[in-house]
Design a protein around this motif. Structure first.
Motif, PDB file in Angstrom:
ATOM      1  N   LEU A 131     -40.860  16.500  68.645  1.00 33.25           N
ATOM      2  CA  LEU A 131     -40.291  15.366  69.370  1.00 33.25           C
ATOM      3  C   LEU A 131     -39.156  15.815  70.273  1.00 33.25           C
ATOM      4  CD1 LEU A 131     -40.117  12.798  66.427  1.00 33.25           C
ATOM      5  CD2 LEU A 131     -41.802  12.843  68.282  1.00 33.25           C
ATOM      6  N   THR A 132     -39.099  15.253  71.444  1.00 34.00           N
ATOM      7  CA  THR A 132     -38.007  15.495  72.376  1.00 34.00           C
ATOM      8  C   THR A 132     -37.201  14.214  72.514  1.00 34.00           C
ATOM      9  OG1 THR A 132     -39.237  17.160  73.637  1.00 34.00           O
ATOM     10  CG2 THR A 132     -37.398  16.096  74.750  1.00 34.00           C
ATOM     11  N   TYR A 133     -35.919  14.297  72.211  1.00 38.97           N
ATOM     12  CA  TYR A 133     -35.037  13.132  72.286  1.00 38.97           C
ATOM     13  C   TYR A 133     -34.730  12.812  73.740  1.00 38.97           C
ATOM     14  CZ  TYR A 133     -30.620  10.538  72.088  1.00 38.97           C
ATOM     15  OH  TYR A 133     -29.618   9.626  72.284  1.00 38.97           O
ATOM     16  N   ILE A 134     -34.806  11.520  74.079  1.00 41.31           N
ATOM     17  CA  ILE A 134     -34.448  11.065  75.412  1.00 41.31           C
ATOM     18  C   ILE A 134     -32.939  10.855  75.447  1.00 41.31           C
ATOM     19  CG2 ILE A 134     -34.819   9.340  77.202  1.00 41.31           C
ATOM     20  CD1 ILE A 134     -37.325  10.928  76.459  1.00 41.31           C
ATOM     21  N   PRO A 135     -32.203  11.651  76.214  1.00 43.30           N
ATOM     22  CA  PRO A 135     -30.734  11.547  76.218  1.00 43.30           C
ATOM     23  C   PRO A 135     -30.258  10.121  76.509  1.00 43.30           C
ATOM     24  CG  PRO A 135     -31.454  13.490  77.421  1.00 43.30           C
ATOM     25  CD  PRO A 135     -32.689  12.696  77.127  1.00 43.30           C
ATOM     26  N   ASP A 136     -29.202   9.735  75.829  1.00 42.19           N
ATOM     27  CA  ASP A 136     -28.540   8.439  76.020  1.00 42.19           C
ATOM     28  C   ASP A 136     -29.422   7.246  75.667  1.00 42.19           C
ATOM     29  OD1 ASP A 136     -26.274   9.805  77.028  1.00 42.19           O
ATOM     30  OD2 ASP A 136     -27.163   9.842  79.028  1.00 42.19           O
ATOM     31  N   SER A 137     -30.484   7.478  74.909  1.00 40.18           N
ATOM     32  CA  SER A 137     -31.356   6.355  74.557  1.00 40.18           C
ATOM     33  C   SER A 137     -30.933   5.652  73.272  1.00 40.18           C
ATOM     34  CB  SER A 137     -32.806   6.844  74.411  1.00 40.18           C
ATOM     35  OG  SER A 137     -32.953   7.719  73.306  1.00 40.18           O
ATOM     36  N   ALA A 138     -30.071   6.277  72.472  1.00 40.12           N
ATOM     37  CA  ALA A 138     -29.722   5.713  71.167  1.00 40.12           C
ATOM     38  C   ALA A 138     -28.675   4.608  71.307  1.00 40.12           C
ATOM     39  CB  ALA A 138     -29.203   6.797  70.237  1.00 40.12           C
ATOM     40  N   LYS A 139     -28.848   3.557  70.521  1.00 45.00           N
ATOM     41  CA  LYS A 139     -27.862   2.485  70.439  1.00 45.00           C
ATOM     42  C   LYS A 139     -27.989   1.817  69.075  1.00 45.00           C
ATOM     43  CE  LYS A 139     -30.611  -1.241  72.552  1.00 45.00           C
ATOM     44  NZ  LYS A 139     -30.612  -2.273  73.607  1.00 45.00           N
ATOM     45  N   MET A 140     -26.945   1.055  68.696  1.00 48.52           N
ATOM     46  CA  MET A 140     -26.936   0.375  67.408  1.00 48.52           C
ATOM     47  C   MET A 140     -26.942  -1.134  67.608  1.00 48.52           C
ATOM     48  SD  MET A 140     -24.377   2.707  65.040  1.00 48.52           S
ATOM     49  CE  MET A 140     -25.218   2.304  63.498  1.00 48.52           C
ATOM     50  N   GLN A 141     -27.620  -1.816  66.683  1.00 48.15           N
ATOM     51  CA  GLN A 141     -27.708  -3.273  66.714  1.00 48.15           C
ATOM     52  C   GLN A 141     -27.468  -3.833  65.319  1.00 48.15           C
ATOM     53  OE1 GLN A 141     -31.758  -3.779  68.210  1.00 48.15           O
ATOM     54  NE2 GLN A 141     -30.974  -4.225  70.260  1.00 48.15           N
ATOM     55  N   VAL A 142     -27.067  -5.097  65.246  1.00 49.34           N
ATOM     56  CA  VAL A 142     -26.901  -5.800  63.978  1.00 49.34           C
ATOM     57  C   VAL A 142     -27.549  -7.170  64.093  1.00 49.34           C
ATOM     58  CG1 VAL A 142     -24.789  -4.630  63.226  1.00 49.34           C
ATOM     59  CG2 VAL A 142     -24.633  -6.626  64.724  1.00 49.34           C
ATOM     60  N   ARG A 143     -27.748  -7.786  62.937  1.00 49.68           N
ATOM     61  CA  ARG A 143     -28.269  -9.152  62.936  1.00 49.68           C
ATOM     62  C   ARG A 143     -27.852  -9.846  61.642  1.00 49.68           C
ATOM     63  NH1 ARG A 143     -34.816  -8.522  61.785  1.00 49.68           N
ATOM     64  NH2 ARG A 143     -34.626  -7.625  59.680  1.00 49.68           N
ATOM     65  N   THR A 182     -26.134  -8.929  58.090  1.00 50.36           N
ATOM     66  CA  THR A 182     -26.824  -8.439  56.892  1.00 50.36           C
ATOM     67  C   THR A 182     -27.571  -7.134  57.123  1.00 50.36           C
ATOM     68  OG1 THR A 182     -28.775  -9.790  57.458  1.00 50.36           O
ATOM     69  CG2 THR A 182     -27.127 -10.769  55.963  1.00 50.36           C
ATOM     70  N   ASP A 183     -27.935  -6.854  58.375  1.00 45.82           N
ATOM     71  CA  ASP A 183     -28.758  -5.676  58.670  1.00 45.82           C
ATOM     72  C   ASP A 183     -28.206  -4.939  59.881  1.00 45.82           C
ATOM     73  OD1 ASP A 183     -31.036  -6.284  56.744  1.00 45.82           O
ATOM     74  OD2 ASP A 183     -31.069  -8.078  57.994  1.00 45.82           O
ATOM     75  N   ILE A 184     -28.502  -3.647  59.913  1.00 40.84           N
ATOM     76  CA  ILE A 184     -28.076  -2.807  61.030  1.00 40.84           C
ATOM     77  C   ILE A 184     -29.198  -1.834  61.345  1.00 40.84           C
ATOM     78  CG2 ILE A 184     -26.960  -1.109  59.505  1.00 40.84           C
ATOM     79  CD1 ILE A 184     -24.819  -0.777  61.725  1.00 40.84           C
ATOM     80  N   ARG A 185     -29.308  -1.447  62.608  1.00 42.98           N
ATOM     81  CA  ARG A 185     -30.330  -0.467  62.965  1.00 42.98           C
ATOM     82  C   ARG A 185     -29.885   0.375  64.150  1.00 42.98           C
ATOM     83  NH1 ARG A 185     -35.578  -3.474  65.794  1.00 42.98           N
ATOM     84  NH2 ARG A 185     -34.543  -4.234  67.668  1.00 42.98           N
TER      85      ARG A 185
END
Length: 573
Positions: free
Chosen positions: A296-308, A353-356
């Motif tokens: 796998l090749t990571y796409i730079p700057d693609s990561a982010k965090m979310q909650v709900r 309650t959740d994070i991703r």
């Protein structure tokens, strides 16, 4: 008035008593005289312990989610807080003796075995277990024979069956620290009375049963054409107490992986419970770590965090709420909550309650295989051990592609033909209308202007007549439509169109359907054999009749030109 005189014997008794009481005051020991006998009591001001009351130690075991739920210290009576009671927890109870010259016995965290106290070998250690109501009782009988100071140690949580089910499978995160109990105990509200049934209410944080899960494009298995971007979702429920506001002032331990205290932190009522190294926040902490498969090749700057919130929509966290790091040497992406993120995500008022974490990758063009990937959730809360949680291996999501082989052969000789060019269509209709798949996974008409950098998927047979299409997206179908399984149906039909034939051979007149699955990329099996017929020998155009006609025409042209020339000369004469 008649004076009362003391005899020498009476004066001696009084002097002896005075000296003994003075010794008791100076040493801090808990001794009183009654009928010339030494008896146990907690302090000098206590009432005399009687011989008739039943002595018991009653332990109520409560569950809390974090240290912000701690109530004030117990006073030896029952408060019955509104907390979950825990059955099946064991406590070891030993009687101890204070060592002369040692510190007063108030807290085993402060006083030391062998220096300040010793185990009383005349008392047999007892183990008591909380029952279905979360209560454990040690009956010490009546009278002063078993009065004294007891050391109570909570044993590791080894519950099974119904006892464990009572807390939804959650075990105790960290046992309460050992504590001393005086039996009988002086009433905290009335120093002139004793408590013979001492009630203790230790509270424990139950472990967080995190349920991390990883998906690909929101599914457990998915496929896109090799080289194209696809997304991973790293999801977990939030651990309880990720951001705690102290309900009271006190001290809690900072623990290592084995549960040993390595430091302590002061809780201040109304303030967050945090542990710092200088100005840097150390605990609490929360991170999600994805060591990507090497394909796998990571796409730079693609990561982010979310909650709900429970059942709600995912909400992007602000950029200041987390950091993203990528370690190329290990192909590892890590997202970490900052202090701002911890206070936001862990706030009870926000109700998350959740994070991703979302991140995108791709594999090389033409890649055929199955790749699965997992991740780890790391977190630590002050007063608890660091924890790392990984989803069960059986739930790993899978990305996959497939390919197939073509063999181009001369019709009768079975010799491979080089130079045959093929394109690929997603359906028979597209094949018949010359709409072909391109390198970006989309389909375009053959005469369309393709986007910059995009080309049609094309393969050409080599000198042995061999050609391949690789890295093709497949369809995944399974009965429960939620879990990828190796023996599920993973395939897709493609249509092959020969767009250029070898020199001297006829084009293939019809599109050929090929079913591609996880096994067809193996070169040992040819999925499509294309037989090319040589072009037929058509008659030469023209012949003798045509030559004669051409000759007559030439003679007529010459004759006409000669006549025209002579006529012009005659008129000029």
């Amino acid at each position: 008035m008649k004076k009362k005189f003391f005899s020498v014997r009476q004066l001696s008794k009084l002097l002896f008593t005075t000296l003994l009481l003075s010794a008791g005051l100076s040493s801090g020991s808990n001794l009183l005289l009654q009928d010339n006998q030494i008896i146990h009591a907690e302090t000098l001001d206590n009432a005399i312990a009687n011989e008739t009351s039943q002595r018991t130690l009653t332990i109520w075991k409560y569950a809390i989610t974090d240290f912000s739920q701690l109530e004030p210290r117990g006073d030896g009576t029952v408060t019955n807080p509104s907390r979950e009671l825990i059955p099946g927890i064991q406590f070891k109870v030993e009687r101890v003796n204070k060592i002369n010259g040692g510190a007063s016995l108030t807290d085993p965290k402060v006083q030391t075995l062998g220096t300040d106290y010793e185990i009383d070998s005349t008392f047999t250690a007892q183990t008591i277990t909380t029952d279905s109501t979360g209560k454990a009782i040690l009956d010490l009988g009546t009278g002063r024979a078993n009065d004294g100071i007891y050391l109570v140690t909570e044993l590791p949580d080894n519950r099974t069956g119904a006892d464990l089910a009572a807390t939804d499978g959650k075990k105790i995160e960290t046992p309460v620290y050992p504590f001393f109990v005086y039996i009988p105990q002086t009433s905290r509200s009335d120093l002139s009375s004793l408590i013979y049934d001492v009630q203790v209410e230790p509270k424990n944080i139950l472990e967080d049963l995190l349920h991390p899960d990883k998906t690909i494009n929101d599914k457990k298995g998915d496929s896109v054409q090799a080289g194209q971007t696809f997304r991973w979702e790293l999801t977990t429920n939030l651990p309880a107490g990720l951001w705690q506001i102290a309900s009271q002032t006190g001290t809690i331990d900072i623990l290592d992986e084995t549960g040993n205290a390595v430091d302590s932190v002061e809780m201040v009522a109304g303030q967050p419970i945090v542990y710092r190294n200088g100005s840097n926040l150390v605990q609490p902490n929360f991170s999600m770590v994805d060591e990507l498969n090497s394909d796998l090749t990571y796409i730079p700057d693609s990561a982010k965090m979310q909650v709900r919130q429970a059942g709600g929509e995912w909400i992007d966290l602000a950029s200041e709420d987390y950091t993203v790091s990528f370690e190329s040497s290990t192909n590892t992406v890590t997202t970490t909550l900052t202090e701002a993120g911890l206070s936001k995500v862990g706030s009870v008022a926000n109700g998350y309650t959740d994070i991703r974490t979302l991140l995108s990758t791709h594999v090389p063009e033409g890649w055929n295989n199955i790749v699965e990937n997992t991740f780890t959730v790391n977190h630590q809360i002050p007063g608890q051990r660091p924890k790392s949680t990984t989803p069960p291996e059986t739930t790993n999501p899978k990305y996959y592609t497939g390919g197939f082989d073509i063999e181009k052969m001369e019709e009768n000789s079975e010799e491979g033909l080089a130079g045959a060019e093929f394109k690929l269509a997603i359906s028979e209709s597209n094949a018949n209308n010359k709409i072909f798949i391109a390198s970006n996974g989309n389909s375009y008409a053959e005469d369309a202007n393709l986007p910059t950098g995009v080309t049609f998927l094309t393969t050409t047979s080599d000198e042995n007549g061999h050609a391949t299409f690789d890295g093709l997206a497949l369809d995944w179908t399974d009965a429960n439509d939620n879990n990828y399984v190796e023996n599920g149906e993973v395939s897709r039909d493609y249509w092959v169109v020969e767009t250029t034939a070898p020199q001297g051979y006829e084009l293939l007149k019809e599109a050929q359907r090929v079913t591609v699955d996880l096994t067809t990329a193996d070169d040992a099996t040819i999925e499509l054999t294309v037989l090319n017929r040589p072009q037929t020998s058509l008659p030469f155009t023209g012949g003798t009749g045509r030559t004669a006609l051409i000759s007559v025409a030439l003679i007529a042209i010459v004759a006409g030109a000669t006549v025209s020339f002579l006529y012009k000369k005659w008129k000029q004469a």
